[in-house]
Enzyme design. Structure first.
Site, PDB file in Angstrom:
ATOM      1  N   LYS A 255       0.838  -1.200   0.000  1.00 49.26           N
ATOM      2  CA  LYS A 255       0.000   0.000   0.000  1.00 49.26           C
ATOM      3  C   LYS A 255       0.873   1.249   0.000  1.00 49.26           C
ATOM      4  O   LYS A 255       2.055   1.208   0.347  1.00 49.26           O
ATOM      5  CB  LYS A 255      -0.875   0.020   1.266  1.00 49.26           C
ATOM      6  CG  LYS A 255      -2.015  -0.984   1.270  1.00 49.26           C
ATOM      7  CD  LYS A 255      -2.856  -0.831   2.519  1.00 49.26           C
ATOM      8  CE  LYS A 255      -3.979  -1.847   2.585  1.00 49.26           C
ATOM      9  NZ  LYS A 255      -5.001  -1.656   1.548  1.00 49.26           N
ATOM     10  N   ARG A 329     -10.267 -11.663   1.885  1.00 43.03           N
ATOM     11  CA  ARG A 329     -11.115 -12.725   1.338  1.00 43.03           C
ATOM     12  C   ARG A 329     -10.392 -14.076   1.332  1.00 43.03           C
ATOM     13  O   ARG A 329     -11.030 -15.125   1.452  1.00 43.03           O
ATOM     14  CB  ARG A 329     -11.608 -12.349  -0.071  1.00 43.03           C
ATOM     15  CG  ARG A 329     -10.535 -12.258  -1.122  1.00 43.03           C
ATOM     16  CD  ARG A 329     -10.930 -11.397  -2.313  1.00 43.03           C
ATOM     17  NE  ARG A 329     -10.910  -9.973  -2.000  1.00 43.03           N
ATOM     18  CZ  ARG A 329     -11.169  -9.005  -2.872  1.00 43.03           C
ATOM     19  NH1 ARG A 329     -11.492  -9.298  -4.131  1.00 43.03           N
ATOM     20  NH2 ARG A 329     -11.121  -7.738  -2.499  1.00 43.03           N
TER      21      ARG A 329
HETATM   22  N1  BES Z   1      -8.280  -3.824   4.272  1.00 39.22           N
HETATM   23  C1  BES Z   1      -8.429  -3.394   2.938  1.00 39.22           C
HETATM   24  C2  BES Z   1      -9.746  -2.649   2.700  1.00 39.22           C
HETATM   25  C3  BES Z   1      -9.886  -1.330   3.415  1.00 39.22           C
HETATM   26  C4  BES Z   1      -9.592  -0.148   2.760  1.00 39.22           C
HETATM   27  C5  BES Z   1     -10.367  -1.261   4.703  1.00 39.22           C
HETATM   28  C6  BES Z   1      -9.718   1.072   3.404  1.00 39.22           C
HETATM   29  C7  BES Z   1     -10.506  -0.050   5.358  1.00 39.22           C
HETATM   30  C8  BES Z   1     -10.184   1.125   4.708  1.00 39.22           C
HETATM   31  C9  BES Z   1      -8.373  -4.576   1.978  1.00 39.22           C
HETATM   32  O1  BES Z   1      -7.577  -5.646   2.393  1.00 39.22           O
HETATM   33  C10 BES Z   1      -7.817  -4.083   0.689  1.00 39.22           C
HETATM   34  O2  BES Z   1      -6.679  -3.732   0.678  1.00 39.22           O
HETATM   35  N2  BES Z   1      -8.638  -4.042  -0.355  1.00 39.22           N
HETATM   36  C11 BES Z   1      -8.224  -3.553  -1.617  1.00 39.22           C
HETATM   37  C12 BES Z   1      -8.137  -4.710  -2.574  1.00 39.22           C
HETATM   38  C13 BES Z   1      -7.639  -4.352  -3.957  1.00 39.22           C
HETATM   39  C14 BES Z   1      -6.214  -3.916  -3.900  1.00 39.22           C
HETATM   40  C15 BES Z   1      -7.782  -5.533  -4.878  1.00 39.22           C
HETATM   41  C16 BES Z   1      -9.252  -2.534  -2.065  1.00 39.22           C
HETATM   42  O3  BES Z   1     -10.440  -2.788  -1.908  1.00 39.22           O
HETATM   43  O4  BES Z   1      -8.854  -1.476  -2.503  1.00 39.22           O
HETATM   44 MN    MN Z   2      -5.573  -5.436   1.798  1.00 36.05          MN
END
Ligand code: BES
Ligand code: MN
Ligand code: ZN
Length: 474
Positions: A255, A329
């Protein structure tokens, strides 16, 4: 912290009276002079009980200083339960000491809401700073209230705040190991069983997907299994699964710094199911509930799982990893299989800070709800209305399932940005084996960056109240 009383027996630091718009009735038990004083002040301030307006008056009565605040609630016909939350929050937040709230209006008798807001106002995450915020002790006086027992309000308030605290604690404090210990202690305190699986037992169960996500972290994963069997004769068991990423760096698909900042909250679903178990056990609810958290950290390292990897899950399906940041997931897949096959639950609710996509769709107000079962979804939505949490159901058409097909595995873990909260749900659906199922995406609602109408910024504990209400009304 919160008590329902039927007699006013002591002086309070603050006295709040909630009134609707119109002619404001002044406490009949005050002296003639003081009633006149109050009347004059209201006249001068042009106070008529308009919403969010108030007058605060101090005077001497029988040798004591009395501070009285009249809180306007606006027009009776337009008043909703959410208005009560908002008015209460705004008038209680910032007070200190002992507070008496009284109201004679029959529209203002929901003691659950008073309890909710008092616990809410008193929650703060200030363990690591010197300036602690004020706490208030609230007595609620409602004439002729049939049920004056406040133990339900107290236990729910405490458990919501317990969940919030787990989320607010940083990842150097809450990791898979300490999260498991917190669950274990809560189980002892409230009366539910907790079993902790280390990585070797998890491996024996074949949970390779969960272990792949956990692999790069120095802090080893734990699977937390919590059981509360309040109705042993009944074969129905509600299963709860909480996403338990104690930190989400994104893995090798790292990230950005900004995107990572809040990722201590990625165990929000786990916090909710742990808090809910506490609330069910404390109230000796006559239902069976089993909760599972696959707790781990999505870290980077030479040992990390990679984009392109093909991973086998506990139920036998294979996953192509497209993006290591779509890790939730992958862990939930095995947690769902475990709870269905090993704990024999008859329905399952999972709750997860799963996708950024749900925040794009619904912001921070509504939690995204996904379900393969209309009856279950309707009951859950009704439960949410009973307690004042907001959920919005999103679709699961089979066409969305096409988007997670893979050329090299049974499914892939990411289908890109479009409808990403839905494709994430389609992924989870692959692991529920046709059981009645609800998935709650709380990425937008578990943690607030700024104050809401009656929620303070920080962790919210979303889900505890609705899941509790859903279970007791089954
Ligand atoms: N934990 C995150 C989702 C999230 C984002 C929770 C912001 C709380 C605040 C999740 O694991 C994630 O990173 N999701 C990504 C997946 C994508 C990179 C395929 C998303 O939804 O952007
Ligand atoms: Mn994630
Ligand atoms: Zn995550």
């Amino acid at each position: 912290m919160f008590k329902v009383i039927d007699k006013i027996e002591k002086p309070y630091d603050e006295n709040l009276t909630l009134v609707f718009q119109g002619k404001v009735e002044i406490c009949p038990w005050l002296s003639e002079d003081n009633r006149k004083l109050i009347e004059k002040v209201m006249e001068k301030e042009e106070f008529n009980g308009e919403k969010n307006k108030k007058v605060k008056i101090s005077f001497m009565e029988h040798g004591n200083l009395v501070t009285l605040t009249y809180v306007g609630c606006g027009k009776k016909e337009e008043f909703s339960k959410d208005d009560l939350r908002e008015v209460l929050f705004k008038s209680l937040n910032g007070l200190k000491g002992t507070v008496l709230i009284s109201s004679n209006e029959k529209e203002l008798r929901d003691k659950e809401i008073y309890g909710e807001i008092v616990y809410n106002v008193n929650y703060s995450f200030d363990r690591y700073i010197e300036s602690k915020s004020n706490k208030i002790d609230v007595d609620l006086f409602i004439e002729n209230l049939e049920n004056k027992d406040e133990s339900l309000e107290k236990s729910l308030g405490e458990m919501v705040n317990f969940a919030r605290n787990l989320v607010d604690e940083p990842a150097n404090v809450i990791n898979p190991e300490t999260l498991a210990l917190r669950a274990e202690n809560l189980g002892k305190e409230c009366g539910f069983e907790v079993e902790i699986f280390d990585e070797y037992r998890v491996a024996e169960l074949g949970m390779e997907a969960f272990l792949a996500v956990a692999r790069a972290s120095k802090i080893r994963p734990r699977m937390i299994v919590m059981r509360y069997m309040g109705d042993k004769e009944n074969k129905n068991i509600v299963g709860l699964v909480g996403k338990g990423l104690t930190y989400d760096t994104g893995g090798l698909c790292l990230k950005t710094a900004d995107g990572m900042l809040e990722m201590k909250t990625d165990m929000g679903g786990a916090a909710t199911v742990i808090g809910t178990m506490g609330a069910l056990a404390k109230n000796k609810v006559k239902k069976n509930v089993v909760a599972v958290v696959a707790a781990c950290e999505n870290a980077i390292g030479s040992n990390a799982y990679r984009p392109g990897d093909i991973i086998k899950t506990m139920n036998g399906k294979t996953i192509e990893i497209i993006n290591t940041d779509a890790e939730g997931r992958v862990t939930l897949a095995d947690a769902l299989t475990y709870i269905i096959r090993e704990e024999k639950v008859t329905e399952v609710i999972d709750i997860a800070t799963l996708t950024g996509g749900v925040m794009v769709a619904l912001g921070t107000l509504n939690t995204g709800l996904f379900s393969n079962n209309d009856e279950m979804a309707d009951k859950f939505l009704q439960a949410s209305k009973n307690v004042g949490e907001k959920y919005w159901r999103l679709p699961l058409n089979k066409e969305y399932g096409e988007l997670i097909k893979s050329n090299v595995a049974d499914i892939k873990n990411s289908a890109g940005r479009w409808a990403s909260s839905i494709t994430a749900s389609k992924f989870l659906e692959e692991f529920v084996e046709g059981k009645p199922w609800i998935h709650l995406d709380i990425a937008g609602t578990a943690y607030l960056n700024s104050d809401g109408k009656w929620l303070k910024k920080g962790a919210t504990g979303v889900g505890v109240r609705t899941i509790f209400n859903y279970v007791i009304n089954k």
